[in-house]
Structures are given as structure tokens and as C-alpha cells.
Design a protein around this motif. Sequence first.
Motif, PDB file in Angstrom:
ATOM      1  N   GLU A   3       0.867  -1.178   0.000  1.00  0.00           N
ATOM      2  CA  GLU A   3       0.000   0.000   0.000  1.00  0.00           C
ATOM      3  C   GLU A   3       0.898   1.220   0.000  1.00  0.00           C
ATOM      4  O   GLU A   3       2.006   1.201   0.549  1.00  0.00           O
ATOM      5  CB  GLU A   3      -0.889   0.008   1.235  1.00  0.00           C
ATOM      6  CG  GLU A   3      -1.924  -1.082   1.237  1.00  0.00           C
ATOM      7  CD  GLU A   3      -2.814  -1.021   2.473  1.00  0.00           C
ATOM      8  OE1 GLU A   3      -2.915   0.072   3.088  1.00  0.00           O
ATOM      9  OE2 GLU A   3      -3.379  -2.054   2.814  1.00  0.00           O
ATOM     10  N   LEU A   4       0.418   2.288  -0.593  1.00  0.00           N
ATOM     11  CA  LEU A   4       1.209   3.514  -0.708  1.00  0.00           C
ATOM     12  C   LEU A   4       0.355   4.702  -0.300  1.00  0.00           C
ATOM     13  O   LEU A   4      -0.824   4.773  -0.643  1.00  0.00           O
ATOM     14  CB  LEU A   4       1.666   3.660  -2.164  1.00  0.00           C
ATOM     15  CG  LEU A   4       2.869   4.507  -2.484  1.00  0.00           C
ATOM     16  CD1 LEU A   4       4.117   4.010  -1.773  1.00  0.00           C
ATOM     17  CD2 LEU A   4       3.125   4.527  -3.986  1.00  0.00           C
ATOM     18  N   GLN A   5       0.967   5.618   0.438  1.00  0.00           N
ATOM     19  CA  GLN A   5       0.287   6.861   0.832  1.00  0.00           C
ATOM     20  C   GLN A   5       1.340   7.940   1.033  1.00  0.00           C
ATOM     21  O   GLN A   5       2.522   7.661   1.071  1.00  0.00           O
ATOM     22  CB  GLN A   5      -0.531   6.659   2.099  1.00  0.00           C
ATOM     23  CG  GLN A   5       0.287   6.231   3.301  1.00  0.00           C
ATOM     24  CD  GLN A   5      -0.590   5.863   4.482  1.00  0.00           C
ATOM     25  OE1 GLN A   5      -1.781   5.711   4.350  1.00  0.00           O
ATOM     26  NE2 GLN A   5       0.022   5.710   5.637  1.00  0.00           N
ATOM     27  N   ILE A  46       5.019   6.805   1.707  1.00  0.00           N
ATOM     28  CA  ILE A  46       5.178   5.776   2.723  1.00  0.00           C
ATOM     29  C   ILE A  46       4.625   4.483   2.142  1.00  0.00           C
ATOM     30  O   ILE A  46       3.475   4.430   1.701  1.00  0.00           O
ATOM     31  CB  ILE A  46       4.422   6.128   4.015  1.00  0.00           C
ATOM     32  CG1 ILE A  46       4.960   7.428   4.603  1.00  0.00           C
ATOM     33  CG2 ILE A  46       4.534   4.993   5.028  1.00  0.00           C
ATOM     34  CD1 ILE A  46       4.147   7.947   5.775  1.00  0.00           C
ATOM     35  N   LEU A  47       5.452   3.449   2.126  1.00  0.00           N
ATOM     36  CA  LEU A  47       5.063   2.157   1.595  1.00  0.00           C
ATOM     37  C   LEU A  47       4.871   1.193   2.755  1.00  0.00           C
ATOM     38  O   LEU A  47       5.727   1.094   3.635  1.00  0.00           O
ATOM     39  CB  LEU A  47       6.145   1.633   0.654  1.00  0.00           C
ATOM     40  CG  LEU A  47       5.856   0.336  -0.081  1.00  0.00           C
ATOM     41  CD1 LEU A  47       6.410   0.413  -1.496  1.00  0.00           C
ATOM     42  CD2 LEU A  47       6.436  -0.858   0.635  1.00  0.00           C
ATOM     43  N   THR A  48       3.752   0.493   2.759  1.00  0.00           N
ATOM     44  CA  THR A  48       3.487  -0.546   3.743  1.00  0.00           C
ATOM     45  C   THR A  48       3.400  -1.862   2.994  1.00  0.00           C
ATOM     46  O   THR A  48       2.535  -2.040   2.126  1.00  0.00           O
ATOM     47  CB  THR A  48       2.168  -0.273   4.509  1.00  0.00           C
ATOM     48  OG1 THR A  48       2.215   1.033   5.078  1.00  0.00           O
ATOM     49  CG2 THR A  48       1.971  -1.301   5.606  1.00  0.00           C
ATOM     50  N   VAL A  66       6.731  -1.006   7.414  1.00  0.00           N
ATOM     51  CA  VAL A  66       6.541   0.352   6.903  1.00  0.00           C
ATOM     52  C   VAL A  66       7.883   0.925   6.476  1.00  0.00           C
ATOM     53  O   VAL A  66       8.866   0.862   7.219  1.00  0.00           O
ATOM     54  CB  VAL A  66       5.881   1.246   7.975  1.00  0.00           C
ATOM     55  CG1 VAL A  66       5.775   2.681   7.485  1.00  0.00           C
ATOM     56  CG2 VAL A  66       4.509   0.705   8.343  1.00  0.00           C
ATOM     57  N   PHE A  67       7.909   1.510   5.284  1.00  0.00           N
ATOM     58  CA  PHE A  67       9.103   2.149   4.748  1.00  0.00           C
ATOM     59  C   PHE A  67       8.747   3.591   4.411  1.00  0.00           C
ATOM     60  O   PHE A  67       7.857   3.831   3.601  1.00  0.00           O
ATOM     61  CB  PHE A  67       9.587   1.431   3.485  1.00  0.00           C
ATOM     62  CG  PHE A  67       9.911  -0.022   3.707  1.00  0.00           C
ATOM     63  CD1 PHE A  67      11.158  -0.399   4.176  1.00  0.00           C
ATOM     64  CD2 PHE A  67       8.964  -1.006   3.445  1.00  0.00           C
ATOM     65  CE1 PHE A  67      11.464  -1.733   4.371  1.00  0.00           C
ATOM     66  CE2 PHE A  67       9.249  -2.337   3.637  1.00  0.00           C
ATOM     67  CZ  PHE A  67      10.503  -2.700   4.114  1.00  0.00           C
TER      68      PHE A  67
END
Length: 156
Positions: A7-9, A17-19, A25-26
Motif C-alpha cells: 500500500e502507498l500513501q 510511505i510504503l506498507t 513500513v518504509f
Amino acid sequence: MATSKFELQRNTFGKLILTSSDGEVFEDVSPVRAFPIQSPLMSISMVMGDGREVAWIDQLSDLSDTTRTLVLEELEGREFMPEIQQILDVSSFALPCTWTVRTDRGDTAFVLKGDEDIRRIGSTSLLITDNHGIQFLIRDMFSVDKLSRKILDRFL
């Protein structure tokens, strides 16, 4: 290689932020195209600031609309490579010379210093670098208008 599940936000500072699918979480990830000219919608790596890959996108069409939009927005903000649609004029066929062109981002003029600043990419694409290091792409030199093709022939 298959597209990673993630997921990206954006955070409040606009960073991605990539999950991952396992919940890791990155923060502050960036998309990087493996083949930006030949396959711009395929083979995209999501990397950390240190260059470590945390996810892979085989094809942008694999992503949800929201995630795809975020990836494309980030790529557009980082990459600047106008695509030449038409060569309107060249000041001379001797180098250096000024080219006036129509691109996908509007009309502009630039100075071409030497023959080495026009590079073939694959069988139909050209990459032209101006005197400031800005790269212009001609995706298919055989599909441009007749005048543009005639000018290109003088420099190739």
C-alpha cells in the motif's frame, strides 16, 4: 518477477510511505524506472534513499488506481525529459546550432553542441542532449513529420 503487494500513501510532508503486505513500513520511498524510455509503464522499483529496493512493480496496471496515481505523480515530479513532437527549425546544419522544437511540454529552443549529443536508443528512439544537459526524447524518429525527419537525417 511479479508485482509486490503493498500500500502507498503520502505523509504530511508529501513523502511516500510504503506498507508491505506483511505490515513493514518504509518511509520516504521513491519509484525508479528500470527502462524509462523503452518501457516506461513496466519494471519500476520502489527504493529507499540508500538505494535499497523494498518493492517491485512489474506493470503499473497491476496497481490500484490510487497507488498508480501516487507512483505516476512521484515519477513526473522527479523526471524531466520533454518528448520532441516536431522540429520547427534549426539555425544551421553546422554545429553548434540552435534547434526550435515543439515538445509535449510546449515550444522551446536549445543549442546542440555536437553530433555526439544525439544518441540512438533502440532502433527508433533518439535522445538529444542540449548544451545545459537537458535530455529531449524522440520516441519514434520514423513517425515524425516529413520536415522533422529531413532535419534529423542531416544530423544522423
